[in-house]
Design an enzyme around this catalytic site. Structure first.
Site: not given
Length: 459
Positions: A97, A159
Site C-alpha cells: 500500500d 502499513e
C-alpha cells in the site's frame, strides 16, 4: 573502525544482474496501481495490488501463496518457499500500500506513471515500499525460485494506515507466520552508497481533536465578539503543542534514547536536510540538538488535517465545532497508550474559553529499538558492506513501522533486521518520490548474500 568490505561472490552478482531488468519492469507495473488503502475509493486498487504481488510470488517459485485479510483489513500476501533440511526460515517483509499523492498536479510527472530521471525511478511507491517488495522477489528470482533457506514472504496492505488489523491477522495465522529471522525492507540508508541497519524507529499515535463551542452556527456580526467560534479555539489549542523554538511542549512524552550513536554513521548537515525537506528560504528548523537527535530520539507533533470550510465560499458565521488530525511521533522507549494520555491531558489543560473537548485515537504504532548483536546481525553487516562496497552503519529512523514491534512481541526469538531501499532524496510520502536504481541493485545483492550466508554449512 570496521574492516574493509569483501567482494561479493561472482555467481551471485551475475545472477542478480540477470534478474534486475525484469524486476525493474515489474516494479513499474506495481507503481502503476494506486494502492492507497487509506482512501476508500482505492480499496479495489489495493486488492489488485495484492493480487499482482501474489502472481509475482508464484512466478518466483513460491509453493503456497495466500491473500489474507483480517475483518475490515487490507489484503496481505503470504507466500512460502519451504526450508531445506536443517535450514532456518527467513521472513521477508514489505508493504504494497502507498500514501496519497498530496496533489497529482504538484508532481513533475504523473505519480502513478513511473518515469526515470538521472538514474532514479519516480512514482508513488517506487521507494516506499514497492521497491521493498521487488527487492525480495528479485532476490528469490536470483536463486531461480529455490532459495538456500526457507522463505516466508509477507507483504502487508495497510502499513501506511498504521496497520490497525495486523494484530488480529497475526493472532489468526501465528503458526504459519513463524520465522527464525525477519528482514524488513522498509527503512532507508543515509546515502545511496552507504548501507545501514536501522536499530530504532519512532512510534506513532494519530488522534482526532474536536472542539465544540456552540449549539449551532450563528451570524458572526450579530454574535461575534462575546461568542467565540470553535475554529479559533482549535487553532489556539493546537498552538500550545510546541514552544517558541518548535520543541514539543507536552509533558510526559519520552525524550532521548539509551542507544549509543554509531560513530561511523554520517551526520545530517542542516543545509542538506533543508534541501531534502524542501524548506523555503528563511524558514527555521524546529527544535534543538542535531538533526539525527531530533529525527530519531525526540517526539514530534504535526497537524495533518483540519475540518474547516474552504476559503472560497466561506460564510460569515461562527463555527459551532471544528476538529483536527494530530500526529504524534514517539521516541524509542515510549508507549503509545501512555503518549495518548499525555497529549490528551495537555489538551484538556489548555483548551481555551471553556470549550468542550473530545479526543479520539485513530491509529497507533509502537516505537522500536534493538541491540544489533549476534551472528545474524554480523552476517547482515558483511552482506551489506560487500554489496555496497562501504562499511555498514547503524542508525535510528524517525518513521514508524508498526509491523516490527507487533512481530517482535509475537515471535520474541526471531532476529529482526531492518534494512531499506530508500535514501534521503527518496521523498517518502512526499511529492516526486523516487528510488535510486543503482542502490536498488545493491540491496538485492546484499539480500541474496544474506540468505546464502544463513544456509547450513555456510557459517
Amino acid at each position: 573502525m570496521s574492516s574493509p568490505p569483501s567482494e561479493p561472490p561472482a555467481d551471485l552478482r551475475a545472477a542478480v544482474d540477470a534478474v534486475l531488468p525484469d524486476a525493474r519492469a515489474d516494479l513499474e507495473a506495481l507503481v502503476r496501481i494506486p494502492s492507497i488503502w487509506a482512501d476508500p475509493a482505492h480499496a479495489e486498487d489495493t486488492r489488485r495490488s495484492a493480487d499482482a504481488v501474489a502472481t509475482l510470488a508464484r512466478g518466483a517459485g513460491a509453493q503456497h501463496v495466500d491473500v489474507l485479510a483480517a475483518e475490515g483489513g487490507a489484503p496481505a500476501v503470504v507466500a512460502h518457499w519451504p526450508a531445506p533440511d536443517g535450514a532456518p526460515t527467513v521472513m521477508l517483509y514489505a508493504h504494497h500500500d502507498v500514501q496519497p499523492t498530496g496533489g497529482d498536479e504538484l508532481w513533475t510527472t504523473a505519480p502513478f506513471e513511473p518515469h526515470e530521471r538521472d538514474g532514479r525511478l519516480y512514482g508513488r511507491g517506487a521507494a516506499d515500499d514497492k521497491a521493498g517488495v521487488m527487492t525480495h522477489l528479485a532476490t528469490l528470482r536470483a536463486f531461480d525460485g529455490r532459495p538456500p533457506v526457507g522463505v516466508l514472504l509477507f507483504v502487508e496492505g495497510e502499513e501506511e494506515s498504521g496497520s490497525p488489523t495486523l494484530p488480529a491477522l497475526l493472532a489468526e495465522h501465528r503458526d504459519s507466520l513463524a520465522a527464525d529471522v525477519i528482514v524488513i525492507a522498509d527503512a532507508a540508508n543515509p546515502a545511496v552508497d552507504v548501507p545501514a541497519l536501522t536499530t530504532s524507529l519512532r512510534g506513532l499515535a494519530n488522534i482526532v481533536v474536536e472542539v465544540s463551542m456552540l449549539e449551532r452556527a450563528v451570524h458572526s456580526g450579530m454574535f461575534g465578539g462575546p461568542a467565540g467560534d470553535a475554529l479559533t479555539a482549535l487553532c489556539r489549542l493546537l498552538a500550545t503543542l510546541h514552544d517558541d523554538k518548535g520543541e514539543v511542549a507536552v509533558a510526559g512524552l519520552t525524550v532521548g534514547s539509551s542507544a549509543t550513536p554509531d560513530p561511523e554513521a554520517p551526520d545530517v548537515e542542516d543545509d542538506i536536510f533543508r534541501g531534502d525537506a524542501g524548506l523555503l528560504d528563511g524558514v527555521e528548523l524546529l527544535g534543538t540538538g542535531t538533526i539525527t537527535e531530533r529525527l530519531a530520539h525526540k517526539p514530534a507533533i504535526a497537524v495533518l488535517g483540519i475540518d474547516a470550510p474552504a476559503v472560497d465560499g466561506s460564510a460569515n458565521i461562527l463555527l459551532p465545532r471544528a476538529r483536527a488530525m494530530v500526529s504524534v511521533r514517539l521516541a524509542p522507549g515510549d508507549e503509545s497508550g501512555r503518549a495518548v494520555e499525555a497529549v490528551t491531558e495537555h489538551l484538556r489543560r489548555h483548551v481555551p474559553w471553556g470549550a468542550h473537548l473530545d479526543v479520539t485515537t485513530r491509529a497507533t504504532g509502537e516505537p522500536f529499538a534493538l541491540e544489533a548483536t549476534g551472528d545474524v546481525y554480523d552476517l547482515a553487516r558483511e552482506a551489506l558492506s560487500a554489496a555496497f562496497g562501504h562499511g555498514t552503519v547503524e542508525m535510528g529512523m524517525g518513521g514508524t513501522i508498526p509491523f516490527i514491534a507487533e512481530f517482535a512481541r509475537t515471535f520474541p526469538g526471531a532476529a529482526v533486521l531492518v534494512t531499506g531501499v530508500g535514501d534521503p532524496a527518496s521523498r517518502w510520502h512526499g511529492v516526486d518520490e523516487s528510488l535510486d536504481l543503482g542502490m536498488f541493485g545493491r540491496c538485492v545483492l546484499a539480500e541474496a548474500m544474506l540468505l546464502r550466508s544463513l544456509a547450513p554449512g555456510e557459517r
